[in-house]
Scaffold this motif. Structure first.
Motif, mmCIF file in Angstrom:
data_model
loop_
_atom_site.group_PDB
_atom_site.id
_atom_site.type_symbol
_atom_site.label_atom_id
_atom_site.label_comp_id
_atom_site.label_asym_id
_atom_site.label_seq_id
_atom_site.Cartn_x
_atom_site.Cartn_y
_atom_site.Cartn_z
ATOM 1 N N GLN A 88 25.008 30.757 60.702
ATOM 2 C CA GLN A 88 25.790 29.539 60.528
ATOM 3 C C GLN A 88 25.930 29.307 59.021
ATOM 4 N N VAL A 89 27.072 29.689 58.493
ATOM 5 C CA VAL A 89 27.308 29.620 57.051
ATOM 6 C C VAL A 89 27.933 28.269 56.718
ATOM 7 N N GLY A 90 27.215 27.495 55.905
ATOM 8 C CA GLY A 90 27.707 26.176 55.523
ATOM 9 C C GLY A 90 28.264 26.114 54.121
ATOM 10 N N LEU A 91 28.127 27.190 53.352
ATOM 11 C CA LEU A 91 28.644 27.202 51.985
ATOM 12 C C LEU A 91 29.103 28.610 51.643
ATOM 13 N N PHE A 92 30.325 28.703 51.155
ATOM 14 C CA PHE A 92 30.861 29.981 50.691
ATOM 15 C C PHE A 92 31.228 29.843 49.224
ATOM 16 N N ILE A 93 30.660 30.706 48.392
ATOM 17 C CA ILE A 93 30.929 30.707 46.960
ATOM 18 C C ILE A 93 31.532 32.052 46.576
ATOM 19 N N TYR A 94 32.694 32.007 45.916
ATOM 20 C CA TYR A 94 33.306 33.248 45.441
ATOM 21 C C TYR A 94 33.238 33.260 43.927
ATOM 22 N N ASN A 95 32.313 34.068 43.427
ATOM 23 C CA ASN A 95 32.046 34.164 41.994
ATOM 24 C C ASN A 95 32.303 35.582 41.496
ATOM 25 N N ALA A 96 33.081 36.342 42.247
ATOM 26 C CA ALA A 96 33.215 37.773 41.964
ATOM 27 C C ALA A 96 34.457 38.137 41.172
ATOM 28 N N GLY A 97 35.338 37.196 40.902
ATOM 29 C CA GLY A 97 36.575 37.529 40.218
ATOM 30 C C GLY A 97 36.325 38.025 38.803
ATOM 31 N N ALA A 98 36.989 39.077 38.403
ATOM 32 C CA ALA A 98 36.842 39.622 37.058
ATOM 33 C C ALA A 98 38.129 40.348 36.676
ATOM 34 N N ASN A 99 38.277 40.581 35.370
ATOM 35 C CA ASN A 99 39.416 41.351 34.889
ATOM 36 C C ASN A 99 39.016 42.816 34.832
ATOM 37 N N THR A 100 39.242 43.526 35.906
ATOM 38 C CA THR A 100 38.797 44.914 36.008
ATOM 39 C C THR A 100 39.773 45.902 35.381
ATOM 40 N N HIS A 101 40.894 45.411 34.875
ATOM 41 C CA HIS A 101 41.843 46.302 34.185
ATOM 42 C C HIS A 101 42.406 45.547 32.990
ATOM 43 N N ASP A 107 51.644 48.736 29.481
ATOM 44 C CA ASP A 107 50.865 49.953 29.252
ATOM 45 C C ASP A 107 49.832 50.205 30.346
ATOM 46 N N GLY A 108 49.681 49.260 31.256
ATOM 47 C CA GLY A 108 48.651 49.370 32.277
ATOM 48 C C GLY A 108 49.118 50.129 33.500
ATOM 49 N N ASP A 109 48.172 50.324 34.404
ATOM 50 C CA ASP A 109 48.424 51.047 35.649
ATOM 51 C C ASP A 109 48.606 50.029 36.779
ATOM 52 N N LEU A 110 49.718 50.113 37.488
ATOM 53 C CA LEU A 110 50.013 49.118 38.517
ATOM 54 C C LEU A 110 48.975 49.117 39.634
ATOM 55 N N ALA A 111 48.480 50.289 39.981
ATOM 56 C CA ALA A 111 47.458 50.352 41.029
ATOM 57 C C ALA A 111 46.179 49.647 40.570
ATOM 58 N N ALA A 112 45.835 49.800 39.293
ATOM 59 C CA ALA A 112 44.649 49.124 38.765
ATOM 60 C C ALA A 112 44.865 47.613 38.706
ATOM 61 N N PHE A 113 46.077 47.182 38.334
ATOM 62 C CA PHE A 113 46.380 45.751 38.374
ATOM 63 C C PHE A 113 46.292 45.210 39.803
ATOM 64 N N GLN A 114 46.679 46.030 40.775
ATOM 65 C CA GLN A 114 46.591 45.592 42.170
ATOM 66 C C GLN A 114 45.147 45.331 42.559
ATOM 67 N N ARG A 115 44.209 46.109 42.014
ATOM 68 C CA ARG A 115 42.793 45.862 42.308
ATOM 69 C C ARG A 115 42.330 44.534 41.720
ATOM 70 N N VAL A 116 42.887 44.152 40.562
ATOM 71 C CA VAL A 116 42.601 42.826 40.008
ATOM 72 C C VAL A 116 43.084 41.749 40.977
ATOM 73 N N ILE A 117 44.262 41.946 41.530
ATOM 74 C CA ILE A 117 44.811 40.987 42.492
ATOM 75 C C ILE A 117 43.981 40.958 43.766
ATOM 76 N N ASP A 118 43.576 42.122 44.247
ATOM 77 C CA ASP A 118 42.775 42.181 45.471
ATOM 78 C C ASP A 118 41.431 41.477 45.283
ATOM 79 N N LEU A 119 40.773 41.730 44.149
ATOM 80 C CA LEU A 119 39.464 41.122 43.900
ATOM 81 C C LEU A 119 39.562 39.619 43.755
ATOM 82 N N ASN A 120 40.632 39.129 43.133
ATOM 83 C CA ASN A 120 40.734 37.718 42.792
ATOM 84 C C ASN A 120 41.583 36.884 43.745
ATOM 85 N N VAL A 121 42.402 37.542 44.559
ATOM 86 C CA VAL A 121 43.282 36.802 45.469
ATOM 87 C C VAL A 121 43.100 37.258 46.916
#
Length: 274
Positions: A88-101, A107-121
């Motif tokens: 029974q989970v009464g609290l959810f904390i998302y503290n994992a967002g980071a700039n991984t690319h 100049d960046g890689d779109l697939a790597a930017f997608q991982r930033v979006i996946d981690l944070n959104v």
């Protein structure tokens, strides 16, 4: 147990899930919740720091489950949902967002930017959708999304990261509106520069004159103290940052912030932190 702790367990217990709970602010949040008697599911990518924080919390007398998963994947989310199905989970904390690319956009890689979006959104949306529905049904609980001042302004090499952090704030505000009548607290805790192990590993210059720096333990205490005061709380050391309040002359604000960030990054091997 104090009456304040008992109230925390009643609203946010008996289990809390912390994604990004192995070190820094996440570890300090875990310790405070353990002191209040809330059992923990700690999630991170690296098992070493995860095990150390879990051991610290077990010494405070609570149950702790550890999950070392990749939060950029559907499989990682599925593992979390499966591993908490009997709790029974009464609290959810998302503290994992980071700039991984950390790269300039063109100049960046779109697939790597997608991982930033996946981690944070993508991943926090799936997990909030899952845990939030159960809290709404029980008519109690809390959701904390750890945000960043980066979401208040554009910055070089943070084009995508700043965008996803801006999304987090607007999402938290809407979710707060939807859940406020169901006794489910929603808060985006907005961090500025914080002296975490990850930031120290990057080699940031924390001694820039005029640069406010927070301590992870202070941030964690402030976050939990304001969990019921959503939808957004900016850590007090950074609440007067001009980027938060400026609605005019944004060009000047961006350039001044950019200059300060370059001083912060002086001497680091690879530029902005990932």
């Amino acid at each position: 147990m104090s009456s304040e702790n008992a109230l925390q367990v009643q609203q946010y217990g008996p289990w809390a899930v912390i994604a990004g709970g192995s070190e820094g602010v996440g570890a300090e949040l875990a310790a405070l919740l353990a002191q209040a008697g809330v059992n923990l599911v700690l999630i991170a990518r690296k098992p070493g720091p995860l095990q150390a924080t879990a051991a610290r919390c077990r010494e405070l007398g609570v149950e702790v489950r550890e999950l070392a998963v990749d939060l950029t994947t559907d499989e990682g989310v599925d593992q979390i949902i499966s591993a908490t199905a009997d709790l029974q989970v009464g609290l959810f904390i998302y503290n994992a967002g980071a700039n991984t690319h950390s790269a300039e956009f063109l100049d960046g890689d779109l697939a790597a930017f997608q991982r930033v979006i996946d981690l944070n959104v993508t991943t926090p949306l799936r997990l909030v959708h899952h845990f939030g529905a159960l809290m709404r049904e029980r008519r109690r609980g809390g959701v904390m999304l750890v945000g960043s001042l980066t979401g208040y302004l554009g910055s070089a090499r943070h084009t995508v990261y700043g965008g996803v952090k801006a999304f987090t704030r607007i999402f938290a505000e809407g979710l707060w509106l939807e859940l406020r009548d169901h006794n489910v607290h929603v808060l985006e805790l907005v961090l500025g520069l914080t002296r975490t192990p990850a930031m120290e590993r990057v080699g940031l210059n924390f001694d820039v004159p005029g640069m406010a720096v927070s301590d992870p333990a202070d941030v964690a205490r402030e976050g939990l103290a304001n969990l019921a005061n959503g939808p957004v709380h900016i850590v007090s050391a950074h609440a007067e940052n001009p980027t938060v309040h400026a609605t005019r002359d944004r060009d000047k604000v961006l350039l001044a912030s950019h200059e300060m960030i370059q001083k912060l990054l002086q001497g680091t091997p690879s530029g902005p932190p990932e």
